[in-house]
Design an enzyme around this catalytic site. Structure first.
Site, short mmCIF file in Angstrom:
data_model
loop_
_atom_site.label_atom_id
_atom_site.label_comp_id
_atom_site.label_asym_id
_atom_site.label_seq_id
_atom_site.Cartn_x
_atom_site.Cartn_y
_atom_site.Cartn_z
CG ASP A 14 -20.21 -29.48 -3.63
OD1 ASP A 14 -19.48 -30.32 -3.50
OD2 ASP A 14 -20.56 -28.43 -2.80
CD GLU A 63 -16.14 -31.67 -4.44
OE1 GLU A 63 -15.45 -30.75 -4.57
OE2 GLU A 63 -16.66 -31.86 -3.21
CG HIS A 72 -22.92 -26.46 -0.46
ND1 HIS A 72 -22.19 -27.36 -0.05
CD2 HIS A 72 -23.58 -25.95 0.70
CE1 HIS A 72 -22.13 -27.43 1.26
NE2 HIS A 72 -22.81 -26.61 1.73
#
Length: 175
Positions: free
Chosen positions: A11, A71, A143
């Site tokens: 992420d 992501e 996260h």
């Protein structure tokens, strides 16, 4: 017995980059590790990107994943923030590719739908489902929870051919 694979979820973020590593054996998912790489806001952009790069290199070296899931960027209202996120994403993609990992990218809503069942789930729902799907896992940050969700999404979405290729590469490398 099915061959075990490991997936790294990333992420990306300039301030905090979450990472999570899971194992896959057949349809069984297991938590291996997770964490957050932070960069020092007092440093230049270039120096902060180097911190993220060094952290991801260390994670890949320690956990030797078979593939990575990163992501995709979402369109932010703040163009400057979007550019910084894009630069952190580029580091995640580059480090993963340089390590020889197959890299997949997933939109945030796709990850949420895959893990929670709803494309607009909030952070607490993601963390709860991650911890339910990976018994014993405690995400160290939002996260890290998002990164574990990315790895889970990839485990659910990854093609059979990719899994076979990764398993063959792993077997050939003697890992």
């Amino acid at each position: 017995m099915p061959v075990s694979l490991t997936y790294l979820g990333i992420d990306p973020g300039l301030t905090a980059t979450g990472w999570g590593v899971i194992g896959i054996s057949g349809s069984r998912l297991t938590h291996i590790a997770n964490g957050t790489i932070t960069s020092n806001a007092r440093l230049s952009l270039a120096e902060r990107l180097v911190q993220i790069e060094a952290g991801l290199v260390q994670v890949i070296h320690e956990h030797a994943p078979d593939a990575a899931a990163v992501e995709q960027a979402f369109v932010a209202r703040d163009a400057s923030a979007a550019l910084k996120l894009g630069q952190a994403r580029a580091i995640a993609l580059l480090v993963s590719a340089r390590a020889g990992l197959a890299v997949a990218e997933y939109a945030p809503n796709h990850v949420k739908k895959s893990v929670v069942g709803a494309g607009h789930a909030d952070k607490s729902q993601i963390r709860l489902m991650v911890e339910m799907l990976l018994p014993g896992a405690k995400a160290g940050s939002e996260h890290a929870a998002d990164a574990l969700a990315l790895a889970i999404c990839h485990a659910h979405s990854g093609s059979a051919n990719e899994r076979i290729a990764a398993a063959l590469l792993r077997a050939g490398a003697g890992r």
